[in-house]
Scaffold this motif. Structure first.
Motif, PDB file in Angstrom:
ATOM      1  N   THR A 196       0.831  -1.201   0.000  1.00 41.83           N
ATOM      2  CA  THR A 196       0.000   0.000   0.000  1.00 41.83           C
ATOM      3  C   THR A 196       0.865   1.249   0.000  1.00 41.83           C
ATOM      4  OG1 THR A 196      -1.758  -1.155   1.201  1.00 41.83           O
ATOM      5  CG2 THR A 196      -1.801   1.251   1.247  1.00 41.83           C
ATOM      6  N   LYS A 197       1.915   1.250   0.818  1.00 42.48           N
ATOM      7  CA  LYS A 197       2.807   2.410   0.865  1.00 42.48           C
ATOM      8  C   LYS A 197       3.462   2.635  -0.493  1.00 42.48           C
ATOM      9  CE  LYS A 197       5.232   3.395   4.490  1.00 42.48           C
ATOM     10  NZ  LYS A 197       6.234   3.490   5.589  1.00 42.48           N
ATOM     11  N   THR A 198       3.880   1.559  -1.138  1.00 42.16           N
ATOM     12  CA  THR A 198       4.521   1.684  -2.446  1.00 42.16           C
ATOM     13  C   THR A 198       3.555   2.266  -3.468  1.00 42.16           C
ATOM     14  OG1 THR A 198       5.979  -0.186  -1.960  1.00 42.16           O
ATOM     15  CG2 THR A 198       5.714   0.419  -4.270  1.00 42.16           C
ATOM     16  N   ALA A 199       2.307   1.804  -3.451  1.00 47.66           N
ATOM     17  CA  ALA A 199       1.308   2.338  -4.383  1.00 47.66           C
ATOM     18  C   ALA A 199       1.080   3.823  -4.145  1.00 47.66           C
ATOM     19  CB  ALA A 199       0.000   1.568  -4.241  1.00 47.66           C
ATOM     20  N   MET A 200       1.068   4.226  -2.868  1.00 46.44           N
ATOM     21  CA  MET A 200       0.817   5.632  -2.544  1.00 46.44           C
ATOM     22  C   MET A 200       2.018   6.518  -2.835  1.00 46.44           C
ATOM     23  SD  MET A 200      -1.446   5.443   0.952  1.00 46.44           S
ATOM     24  CE  MET A 200      -3.041   4.607   0.979  1.00 46.44           C
ATOM     25  N   GLU A 246      14.803  -1.978   3.765  1.00 47.92           N
ATOM     26  CA  GLU A 246      14.987  -3.369   4.180  1.00 47.92           C
ATOM     27  C   GLU A 246      13.847  -4.250   3.675  1.00 47.92           C
ATOM     28  OE1 GLU A 246      15.401  -3.229   8.397  1.00 47.92           O
ATOM     29  OE2 GLU A 246      17.536  -2.675   8.334  1.00 47.92           O
ATOM     30  N   MET A 247      12.619  -3.751   3.737  1.00 45.07           N
ATOM     31  CA  MET A 247      11.476  -4.531   3.248  1.00 45.07           C
ATOM     32  C   MET A 247      11.548  -4.731   1.738  1.00 45.07           C
ATOM     33  SD  MET A 247       8.099  -3.455   5.471  1.00 45.07           S
ATOM     34  CE  MET A 247       8.148  -1.725   5.027  1.00 45.07           C
ATOM     35  N   ARG A 248      11.989  -3.706   1.024  1.00 43.79           N
ATOM     36  CA  ARG A 248      12.090  -3.838  -0.429  1.00 43.79           C
ATOM     37  C   ARG A 248      13.193  -4.832  -0.805  1.00 43.79           C
ATOM     38  NH1 ARG A 248       7.897  -2.301  -2.599  1.00 43.79           N
ATOM     39  NH2 ARG A 248       8.541  -4.127  -3.748  1.00 43.79           N
ATOM     40  N   MET A 249      14.293  -4.820  -0.094  1.00 41.56           N
ATOM     41  CA  MET A 249      15.371  -5.766  -0.379  1.00 41.56           C
ATOM     42  C   MET A 249      14.939  -7.192  -0.057  1.00 41.56           C
ATOM     43  SD  MET A 249      17.603  -3.945  -1.762  1.00 41.56           S
ATOM     44  CE  MET A 249      18.837  -5.232  -1.935  1.00 41.56           C
ATOM     45  N   GLN A 257      12.106  -1.115 -10.902  1.00 39.15           N
ATOM     46  CA  GLN A 257      11.149  -0.304 -10.153  1.00 39.15           C
ATOM     47  C   GLN A 257      11.505  -0.244  -8.673  1.00 39.15           C
ATOM     48  OE1 GLN A 257       7.617  -2.405 -11.392  1.00 39.15           O
ATOM     49  NE2 GLN A 257       7.144  -0.912 -12.991  1.00 39.15           N
ATOM     50  N   ASN A 258      12.071  -1.336  -8.157  1.00 38.33           N
ATOM     51  CA  ASN A 258      12.523  -1.350  -6.768  1.00 38.33           C
ATOM     52  C   ASN A 258      13.502  -0.210  -6.501  1.00 38.33           C
ATOM     53  OD1 ASN A 258      11.650  -2.919  -4.668  1.00 38.33           O
ATOM     54  ND2 ASN A 258      13.219  -4.481  -4.859  1.00 38.33           N
ATOM     55  N   LEU A 259      14.435  -0.019  -7.421  1.00 46.11           N
ATOM     56  CA  LEU A 259      15.410   1.062  -7.281  1.00 46.11           C
ATOM     57  C   LEU A 259      14.719   2.426  -7.285  1.00 46.11           C
ATOM     58  CD1 LEU A 259      18.214  -0.243  -9.674  1.00 46.11           C
ATOM     59  CD2 LEU A 259      18.298  -0.161  -7.180  1.00 46.11           C
ATOM     60  N   LEU A 260      13.749   2.584  -8.176  1.00 52.10           N
ATOM     61  CA  LEU A 260      13.026   3.855  -8.239  1.00 52.10           C
ATOM     62  C   LEU A 260      12.276   4.127  -6.941  1.00 52.10           C
ATOM     63  CD1 LEU A 260      11.505   3.762 -11.851  1.00 52.10           C
ATOM     64  CD2 LEU A 260      13.573   4.925 -11.082  1.00 52.10           C
ATOM     65  N   MET A 287      12.905   3.054  -3.945  1.00 50.86           N
ATOM     66  CA  MET A 287      13.805   3.359  -2.825  1.00 50.86           C
ATOM     67  C   MET A 287      14.362   4.772  -2.909  1.00 50.86           C
ATOM     68  SD  MET A 287      15.763  -0.231  -1.924  1.00 50.86           S
ATOM     69  CE  MET A 287      16.223  -0.698  -3.601  1.00 50.86           C
ATOM     70  N   THR A 288      14.421   5.344  -4.121  1.00 52.92           N
ATOM     71  CA  THR A 288      14.928   6.716  -4.240  1.00 52.92           C
ATOM     72  C   THR A 288      13.976   7.736  -3.625  1.00 52.92           C
ATOM     73  OG1 THR A 288      13.932   7.048  -6.438  1.00 52.92           O
ATOM     74  CG2 THR A 288      16.186   6.171  -6.358  1.00 52.92           C
ATOM     75  N   TYR A 289      12.696   7.361  -3.431  1.00 45.21           N
ATOM     76  CA  TYR A 289      11.767   8.269  -2.762  1.00 45.21           C
ATOM     77  C   TYR A 289      12.197   8.517  -1.318  1.00 45.21           C
ATOM     78  CZ  TYR A 289       8.213   8.026  -6.462  1.00 45.21           C
ATOM     79  OH  TYR A 289       7.525   8.126  -7.651  1.00 45.21           O
ATOM     80  N   PHE A 290      12.959   7.578  -0.775  1.00 43.39           N
ATOM     81  CA  PHE A 290      13.357   7.661   0.629  1.00 43.39           C
ATOM     82  C   PHE A 290      14.774   8.204   0.774  1.00 43.39           C
ATOM     83  CE2 PHE A 290       9.763   4.910   0.573  1.00 43.39           C
ATOM     84  CZ  PHE A 290       9.167   5.030   1.807  1.00 43.39           C
TER      85      PHE A 290
END
Length: 256
Positions: free
Chosen positions: A175-179, A213-216, A248-251, A253-256
């Motif tokens: 949900t966080k990723t979608a938002m 960490e969750m994305r990895m 997309q994972n890399l993209l 994570m760049t939000y953070f």
């Protein structure tokens, strides 16, 4: 004379395409008046049929996949803005000022990339309490969703207050990723802006390490399931090693 860059050329083509879609919508959809969108469903279906046929012809003529995806997102944007506006006018407009509602695109659609047959992920954002929204807002939500369903779209949707959206985003990584890629479409722009500000301050800032960490971990699980080598003879181009989801994972994570 030296031609413009490929990126600027794509933007010009995209703007021309959007102008054509807007002109078609103005000609066919603007005349629906105060009728509910579901009452004039054939008009919306005809509009979609014509525009999607144009997109197929563009693709067959050699236009790239990313360009077509962006055009399709533009098309659905135009459709939803007309639907939202018509629903707002038709469902007791005198109540609308006291019950703000914002239509927000999420996920890949929020990013402006919409493949044929992709889900349309939207959130209807309001200021009311969690127990029950007003009849006006409830009817607005129904008009928007029913038209999408009846037009053949697969819809991922939620109806939330800002507080509920923030709580759910911090509870669930997907949900966080979608938002993260949310985009305002129609309705109350101030409500949408307030959501974006609170989302950044309460869901992004201070959550950097946790999210990365969750994305990895998600990447490790995906690679085990779909292949952890780039040398597979039949790689999974979306979820496998080096595939679209890794990019997309890399993209994200760049939000953070």
């Amino acid at each position: 004379m030296q031609s413009g860059s490929p990126k600027s050329t794509i933007k010009i083509v995209a703007s021309r395409h959007l102008e054509q879609v807007l002109a078609h919508a103005e000609n066919q959809l603007a005349a629906t008046g105060a009728r509910r969108p579901t009452e004039v469903l054939p008009l919306y279906k005809k509009f979609l049929k014509v525009e999607e046929h144009r997109l197929r012809l563009k693709h067959q003529a050699g236009h790239g996949g990313r360009e077509i995806c962006a055009h399709r997102a533009d098309l659905v944007d135009v459709l939803l803005r007309y639907v939202f506006g018509a629903a707002s006018t038709a469902t007791r407009p005198e109540e609308a000022s006291g019950a703000p509602l914002a239509l927000i695109a999420l996920g890949g659609y929020g990013r402006g990339e919409l493949n044929p047959f992709s889900d349309i992920d939207v959130m209807l954002l309001h200021r009311q309490g969690a127990k029950k929204i007003s009849p006006h807002l409830e009817e607005m939500v129904e008009q928007v969703l029913y038209l999408l369903w009846d037009s053949g779209f697969k819809v991922g949707h939620s109806t939330r207050s800002i507080k509920e959206a923030i709580t759910q985003a911090n509870r669930d990584m997907l949900t966080k990723t979608a938002m993260l890629e949310s985009r305002f479409l129609a309705g109350d722009a101030e409500l949408a802006r307030e959501f974006r500000e609170q989302f950044r301050s309460k869901c992004v800032e201070g959550h950097e390490r946790e999210y990365v960490e969750m994305r990895m971990q998600d990447q490790v699980v995906r690679h085990k399931k779909f292949g952890d080598s780039v040398y597979l003879q039949e790689p999974h181009v979306k979820s496998g090693c080096g595939g679209l989801r890794d990019y997309q994972n890399l993209l994200w994570m760049t939000y953070f």
